[in-house]
Design a protein around this motif. Structure first.
Motif, mmCIF file in Angstrom:
data_model
loop_
_atom_site.group_PDB
_atom_site.id
_atom_site.type_symbol
_atom_site.label_atom_id
_atom_site.label_comp_id
_atom_site.label_asym_id
_atom_site.label_seq_id
_atom_site.Cartn_x
_atom_site.Cartn_y
_atom_site.Cartn_z
ATOM 1 N N CYS A 22 0.842 -1.214 0.000
ATOM 2 C CA CYS A 22 0.000 0.000 0.000
ATOM 3 C C CYS A 22 0.868 1.252 0.000
ATOM 4 C CB CYS A 22 -0.917 -0.006 1.211
ATOM 5 S SG CYS A 22 -2.155 -1.313 1.209
ATOM 6 N N ARG A 23 1.904 1.239 0.828
ATOM 7 C CA ARG A 23 2.809 2.397 0.892
ATOM 8 C C ARG A 23 3.485 2.635 -0.450
ATOM 9 N NH1 ARG A 23 7.716 0.760 4.202
ATOM 10 N NH2 ARG A 23 7.883 -0.478 2.295
ATOM 11 N N THR B 290 2.514 1.749 -3.433
ATOM 12 C CA THR B 290 1.546 2.204 -4.431
ATOM 13 C C THR B 290 1.283 3.698 -4.296
ATOM 14 O OG1 THR B 290 0.468 0.027 -4.473
ATOM 15 C CG2 THR B 290 -0.796 1.888 -5.310
ATOM 16 N N LEU B 291 1.130 4.155 -3.059
ATOM 17 C CA LEU B 291 0.889 5.588 -2.839
ATOM 18 C C LEU B 291 2.111 6.425 -3.213
ATOM 19 C CD1 LEU B 291 -1.056 5.327 0.528
ATOM 20 C CD2 LEU B 291 -1.989 6.034 -1.674
ATOM 21 N N GLN C 237 2.380 9.433 -6.104
ATOM 22 C CA GLN C 237 3.024 10.733 -5.903
ATOM 23 C C GLN C 237 4.120 10.968 -6.937
ATOM 24 O OE1 GLN C 237 3.547 12.710 -2.460
ATOM 25 N NE2 GLN C 237 1.473 12.211 -1.871
ATOM 26 N N ILE D 124 1.295 5.389 5.373
ATOM 27 C CA ILE D 124 0.117 5.286 4.504
ATOM 28 C C ILE D 124 -0.886 6.385 4.827
ATOM 29 C CG2 ILE D 124 -1.892 3.844 3.978
ATOM 30 C CD1 ILE D 124 -0.030 1.404 4.356
ATOM 31 N N LEU E 86 0.205 9.637 3.374
ATOM 32 C CA LEU E 86 0.163 9.707 1.916
ATOM 33 C C LEU E 86 -1.256 9.745 1.356
ATOM 34 C CD1 LEU E 86 2.980 7.134 1.051
ATOM 35 C CD2 LEU E 86 3.049 9.583 0.594
ATOM 36 N N MET E 87 -2.221 9.319 2.139
ATOM 37 C CA MET E 87 -3.595 9.208 1.638
ATOM 38 C C MET E 87 -4.202 10.536 1.183
ATOM 39 S SD MET E 87 -4.872 6.121 1.512
ATOM 40 C CE MET E 87 -6.640 6.258 1.774
ATOM 41 N N SER F 234 -4.197 11.902 -2.636
ATOM 42 C CA SER F 234 -3.751 10.855 -3.558
ATOM 43 C C SER F 234 -4.795 10.536 -4.627
ATOM 44 C CB SER F 234 -3.425 9.578 -2.778
ATOM 45 O OG SER F 234 -4.593 9.062 -2.159
ATOM 46 N N LEU G 154 -7.149 8.523 -4.440
ATOM 47 C CA LEU G 154 -7.287 7.073 -4.474
ATOM 48 C C LEU G 154 -8.733 6.654 -4.738
ATOM 49 C CD1 LEU G 154 -5.243 4.767 -4.067
ATOM 50 C CD2 LEU G 154 -6.017 4.613 -1.700
#
Length: 466
Positions: free
Chosen positions: A112-113, A115-116, A120, A170, A173-174, A177, A179
């Motif tokens: 997950c980290r 991917t974020l 970025q 995570i 970063l959310m 993003s 997402l």
């Protein structure tokens, strides 16, 4: 980030038993392997797609990648929960298998980290990318200091720190993003997009797996054939190259979207020029770092770690040399992917992985930790030659001669400095002066880059200083 990282490592090296650090290293390497398997080779595809411009199709591709990874990691988590403990008990120390339940949260949160971070990178939010990494490093150091103060520093506690820091990263970063927007856009996906994404990513996926094998297999072989203490010694010797790898990764964060934008807009010659400039600069700096690690190997280990890891000192320059070759390969492979030749990395990784396995099984049982280090040098050197060959065949001109000059100079100076004292700062200073002077004389591009850098610094200085 690196300063904080080395403070964390020094605390671990001083306060943690060598065998425990070896077990911790093995578990992180295994978790990283599952991250690679579950990532499906889609990281560069995600960055390349977002770097080309954010439209509805780009968001759909991003959503498809995120959902595909989620499904893959869910399946891996079930598999590891069922088979992780007996498999680890068969290959490694029994203490490693007792901690197998940490693996699913480690590789799921790590994915997950990553991917974020890729989102970025693709959206060129470099300041946010860097800020979150620094905050994560500070949080890790604070947690380790707390464990040391309360005398609770152990393998289990350190793994909890990794899980905690990854979860906080995570959350940081959310925001921003997009997402949710990307996941909702995945409803518009059609077979054409799915086929395009996975056909482009398939060779990258294979390349990632082979990359993992030839960069991490030596640790796994050491863990299977030798005691965890040997893994710890090798792991400590590899911390400086790993840290240099973080710097290189920061360069790639900016380099890959930039060269992708140049090439996708039809400016292929400018892209090739950028690649050769970056390759030469990185070759000069990494060769200099290898020289320093050779001349001051014992001092570096004592300064950054502790006396109980002095056995790692002769291994340090060998791993730095191997990393220098690996850095060149990463830059060339990134350029190949940006140029649309996504099959180049897997071809390079397949050949170098085969060399790594053969050398590892042949050298590690005979030479132990030194054999593992020489395995990295040989495999990464083969990777440089292979990557250059495929790039040249694809029509991308690489200045391989200019790139190899700094390595040749450093090799000659290593031989000369070996005749005198290796532990004096004066020797290091003299060797570096001679090295940079020879680079200045033999490489016109180095002179040009230095002149432009000085000119830029002077312009900034006179702009802000009255």
């Amino acid at each position: 980030m690196l300063a904080v990282h080395f403070l964390s490592l020094k605390l671990l090296a001083k306060e943690m038993p060598v065998a425990d650090f070896g077990i911790f290293t093995i578990l992180l390497v295994v978790a990283n392997g599952f991250e690679v398997v579950g990532a499906l080779g889609l990281s560069l595809t995600l960055v390349k797609s977002l770097a080309s411009g954010e439209d509805s199709r780009t968001l759909t591709v991003a959503g498809l990648i995120i959902l595909s990874r989620a499904v893959a990691f869910f399946g891996l988590a079930i598999l590891v929960a069922a088979l992780g403990k007996p498999v680890l008990a068969y290959f490694f120390n029994p203490e490693v298998s007792q901690l197998a339940w940490f693996l699913p949260p480690l590789f799921i949160l790590g994915s997950c980290r990553n991917t974020l971070f890729a989102i970025q990178q693709g959206r060129k939010r470099f300041v946010s990318h860097a800020t979150v990494k620094v905050i994560s490093a500070i949080l890790r150091l604070a947690a380790i200091v707390s464990l040391v103060c309360f005398a609770q520093l152990g393998v289990r506690e350190l793994l909890w720190v990794e899980v905690f820091v990854c979860a906080i990263t995570i959350l940081l970063l959310m925001p921003g993003s997009a997402l949710r927007q990307m996941i909702l856009s995945a409803k518009k996906v059609d077979r054409g997009i799915v086929g395009e994404v996975f056909s482009f990513s398939a060779p990258l996926y294979g390349a990632d797996i082979f990359q993992y094998l030839y960069s991490r297999l030596t640790v796994l072989i050491l863990g299977a054939l030798m005691l965890p203490g040997s893994v710890a010694i090798y792991g400590i010797a590899g911390k400086l190259p790993e840290s240099c790898g973080r710097i290189l990764q920061s360069l790639l964060v900016v380099y890959f979207p930039s060269v992708t934008e140049l090439i996708s807009s039809g400016r292929r010659e400018e892209g090739a020029r950028l690649m050769n400039v970056v390759l030469l600069i990185v070759a000069v700096l990494l060769s200099a770092a290898t020289l320093v690690s050779f001349v001051l190997q014992e001092q570096i280990v004592l300064l950054l770690f502790s006396a109980q890891y002095l056995e790692a000192a002769p291994i340090l320059p060998l791993l730095m040399c191997g990393f220098a070759f690996a850095g060149m390969t990463q830059l060339m492979n990134s350029t190949a992917v940006a140029s649309g030749f996504s099959s180049v990395p897997i071809r390079v990784s397949t050949i170098s992985s085969f060399v790594n396995v053969v050398c590892g099984l042949g050298l590690i049982p005979v030479w132990g930790i030194s054999g593992a280090a020489w395995t990295q040098i040989i495999a990464n050197f083969v990777a440089v030659g292979t990557s250059w060959f495929y790039l040249r065949r694809s029509g991308v001109a690489v200045d391989i001669r200019g790139m190899m000059v700094p390595f040749a100079i450093s090799l000659g100076l290593v031989g000369m400095s070996g005749l005198g004292s290796l532990n004096q700062a004066l020797t290091c200073f003299f060797v570096l002066v001679v090295y940079f002077a020879l680079c200045w004389c033999l490489l016109p591009l180095v002179r040009q880059v230095c002149e432009q850098s000085v000119s830029y610094v002077l312009r900034v200085w006179f702009r802000f200083v009255p």
